[in-house]
Structure formats: C-alpha cells, structure tokens
Design an enzyme around this catalytic site. Structure first.
Site, PDB file in Angstrom:
ATOM      1  N   GLY A 215      61.045  44.234  67.777  1.00 49.79           N
ATOM      2  CA  GLY A 215      61.771  45.121  68.425  1.00 49.79           C
ATOM      3  C   GLY A 215      63.106  44.511  69.333  1.00 49.79           C
ATOM      4  N   ASP A 235      55.354  34.814  71.977  1.00 51.25           N
ATOM      5  CA  ASP A 235      54.668  35.948  72.039  1.00 51.25           C
ATOM      6  C   ASP A 235      53.268  35.743  71.895  1.00 51.25           C
ATOM      7  OD1 ASP A 235      54.204  38.932  71.869  1.00 51.25           O
ATOM      8  OD2 ASP A 235      56.099  39.014  70.843  1.00 51.25           O
ATOM      9  N   TYR A 350      54.994  51.175  85.649  1.00 48.10           N
ATOM     10  CA  TYR A 350      56.120  50.773  84.931  1.00 48.10           C
ATOM     11  C   TYR A 350      57.315  50.606  85.812  1.00 48.10           C
ATOM     12  CZ  TYR A 350      59.362  49.981  81.233  1.00 48.10           C
ATOM     13  OH  TYR A 350      60.424  49.174  80.302  1.00 48.10           O
TER      14      TYR A 350
END
Length: 444
Positions: A215, A235, A350
């Site tokens: 992404g 990651d 969020y």
C-alpha cells in the site's frame, strides 16, 4: 487489477448518472518540466526577484501581467506574491489580476499565492490581512476545475530559499493531490543546504519506512528510493515475503519487527547505522484501524489502535533522537489522517490516534528545532488502496467525490509529499501537517 476495474466501473456509473468526469491529474515523472505551459509571475512582494531567477533556472517560461493578457496560449500557473501587503486594499490584485488569469488556466494548472506568516507580524491589521489569504485560497480551490489547484505559501523574513522550494513543489506534478493547503516557511535554520541533483534530491540519505510491505508504505519506499535514498523497509514478520519483495525492488534492506515492541526503536537505529552508516529520515507510516461505534468499542480494539498508531511512534522517536542517532538535517515525517482533523463516525480510537500524531508533530518540532531536525506530517484523504476497495461501492464513490478534484488520490500522491518534506530544500518547513486530500470537504 481490481482497483483498475473498480475505477472503470466507477467512471461508467458516474457518466450514466450525469456526474462530471474527473480530470486525469498531472503527476511527477523524472525529467518532466516543472510546468508545461507559461507561468504568470506577478506581484510586488519580497520574494518576486528570487522566484523569477529560480523558476527561470528551472526552464519555466515566465510572462508578466500585460503580456499574459495578449497571448493566446493558456497559462500553466499563476504565482502571485502579496507578501508585502499591509492592509486589505493591498489584496485587490486577487480580484484585478488573478481573476482574469484564472479564466486562462490550462488543465492541471496551479495557482500559488504568497503571503507572510501572520504569526510573525506586529500589527493587528497586518496579521488580519495575511490571515485572510487562507480563506481566499481555500475558496478558490473549490472553484477551479480541470485538475487545477490553489495553494498558499506563507513566509517570514529570511525564508526566501524555503519559499522558493515550496513554490516549486506546488507547481510540480508532485503536488497533484494537494489543494487548498497552506505551507508555512520559517527562516532557514543554519547554513543553506548544499545543492543536490534535482533528479535525486535524497542521494546519500538513509530512510526508514514503517509499514512498508504494501500500500502507501510500499509506495513511500519506492519514491524515496527513486529520489536517491537508501531505504530500510520495516514491517511485521507476518508480512515478511511482501516486505522482502519491496526491499529488493528498491535495493534497500528489510527489517521484520513489530513497531509496538519495546525495543523497536533501538533495533531500527541499530539496523540503519550498522548496515548503512546513518539514519537521516524516519517515516512513521505503520497504522491500523479497528472500527466500532464508541458504545460498542472493546478494550482490545481501543488499545491496539492507540498503541500502533501513536504509542509506538512516541517510543521509536525517543530512540531515534537519543544520543545523536539522527544528526543535523534529520527528518521525521508521520502519516496522520483527515480523520484526525475532522473525525469520522465509528473511528473514535483511530481519529484520536491520528489527532495525537498531529499534536506530536507540533510539540516535537519545537523541541528539536535547535538540532536542525524537522518534524512534519501528511494527512491523507480518500486514497485508492486495497483497504478502500473493501468499502461498499456507494460509500466509496461518495468518498472519492467529496473533494475539490472529484476523485480519490493514489498512494503515490502521499509518497510524493513525504519525499518533498524529506528533501534538504524543505529544511525551513517544520511542525506542519500537509493534507494530501484533493481539498476534502471534510475538515479545513
């Protein structure tokens, strides 16, 4: 391929419904001209002379007000320097000069207005005059069509180089999805940065990108490498295969770790320094969503989002900034979100985490300013990713259209903004949040 098919379907549905079709945006490619049509450079502000020389050095064809009215060719951009305005009457060129020029803009044109940061001015009248420019530019951005954008640069005494760098960014294809935004430029701290090749402005820099396996993170790594950086791709171990593919593609290195681990920052610094000799840029991109209405929010969702999106960034920064691991000229760029500015239903956790990122940028930029390190954030709007493909079609289509450019952005648009903030020439821009949202109708 699914995203391409979805875009085709979206366009077909929009045409059938009579919705205006979005313009294909002019995005940056190495070697392309800064602007592909004449630029009207006008005004009487402090930056005009420097901008004229800088843009001519970049091969831009400049025209003045009178000649631009006589030409039959379209304008690729208008740059209006009002930095010397001291009262509301001094803003009249917005109507008398800019309004006629807007009628002559080509597709994907740029309007850049230059003012003075109101926080640096002494009188109420001066501050009001230059603060008014923000409302003008945001409104104009909503009026322009054909992929054109309008943005504002606010300088201070001693910020000519930084203003020039900001104007170049806003004129270029790098800023394709940046619209209705304000870039504040401080006086350049310390000596001016050494000149770097325009095609590789990050040559010799070592960059760390978290959440780099796919992404937006993968695109950030790709663009930073294109601009000359050596990239450490970070990651979680579960994404190891995808992470290795990205790292190999950008000729960088992969580091598998969970950013929420207590020693994540120390491991990142050790890897970057041991393998590549330094750490010059950290991009905090790793993030998750665990959406629920507040009344249904459980502890696990709440804690996970706050720890990944905000807590881990705080801890990693402590390691990056400790004992001089990041030296003079270092860059920290965080990925926030318009949800942290405007909020979003079902995303209290969020939105809170991304608002916290904005607060981190504001506070940390002040704390490390004396070390020549800049701290900024980008706040993406609706970006076409695998995650947005899972949104129901009708909701997704509304999200795409709820901005001045009437389309979703691409991961590359976010990456280009980050790469610009990482450049040596952007050293006078710090403590800011640059929205990459096509001027979303949500927030300011």
């Amino acid at each position: 391929m699914p995203m391409i098919l979805d875009t085709i379907l979206s366009s077909a549905v929009a045409r059938r419904a009579g919705v205006p079709q979005a313009t294909t945006l002019r995005r940056y490619e190495p070697g392309q001209p800064l602007v592909d049509a004449p630029v009207l450079l006008v005004g009487a502000g402090a930056y005009l002379g420097t901008l004229r020389s800088r843009l001519q050095d970049n091969g831009v064809h400049l025209v003045d007000d009178e000649s631009s009215r006589d030409q039959t060719t379209r304008l690729g951009a208008v740059v209006l320097d009002l930095s010397d305005a001291s009262c509301l009457a001094d803003l009249d060129p917005l109507r008398t000069v800019l309004a006629p020029a807007v009628k002559r803009l080509s597709r994907n044109a740029r309007v850049v207005v230059i003012g003075t940061d109101p926080r640096s001015l002494d009188t109420v009248t001066d501050a009001v005059t230059h603060r008014a420019l923000e409302g003008f530019v945001r409104s104009l951005g909503k009026e322009l069509r054909g992929g054109s954008t309008a943005n504002l640069v606010l300088g201070r005494t001693g910020s000519s180089d930084g203003v020039g760098a900001a104007v170049e960014f806003l004129l270029s294809g790098r800023s394709a999805y940046v619209d209705g935004q304000v870039i504040r430029v401080d006086a350049t701290p310390g000596p001016a940065p050494a000149e770097t090749p325009s095609a590789t402005p990050l040559a010799g820099k070592v960059a760390v990108v978290t959440g780099a396996a796919r992404g937006i993170g993968a695109e950030i790594a790709t663009v930073l490498a294109r601009d000359g950086a050596t990239v450490v791709c970070v990651d979680v171990p579960a994404a190891g295969d995808a992470l290795a593919r990205v790292a190999n593609a950008v000729r960088g290195t992969a580091l598998q770790l969970d950013v929420t681990a207590a020693d994540a920052g120390q491991r990142i610094v050790a890897h970057a320094v041991d393998r590549h000799g330094s750490i010059d840029l950290v991009v905090h991109n790793a993030g998750i969503t665990r959406d629920k209405l507040l009344v249904n929010m459980d502890e696990a969702r709440w804690d996970a989002v706050l720890d990944v999106n905000l807590g881990s960034v705080l801890r990693m920064n402590e390691a990056v900034l400790a004992d001089g691991a990041m030296g003079q000229g270092g860059r920290i760029v965080c990925v926030s979100s318009i949800a942290g500015i405007a909020g979003n239903r079902g995303q209290t956790n969020y939105g809170m985490s991304k608002a916290g990122v904005i607060g981190l940028v504001d506070a940390l930029a002040t704390a490390v300013r004396g070390r020549g390190i800049t701290v900024n954030a980008v706040a993406p709007g609706f970006i076409e990713t695998e995650m947005t493909q899972r949104v129901p079609f009708a909701t997704r289509e509304i999200g795409r259209r709820m901005n001045s450019l009437q389309q979703g952005g691409r991961p590359r648009d976010v990456a280009e903004a980050i790469a610009w903030l990482a450049q040596p020439g952007s050293g006078a821009v710090t403590g800011q949040v640059l929205r990459v949202c096509g001027q979303s109708l949500l927030g300011a």
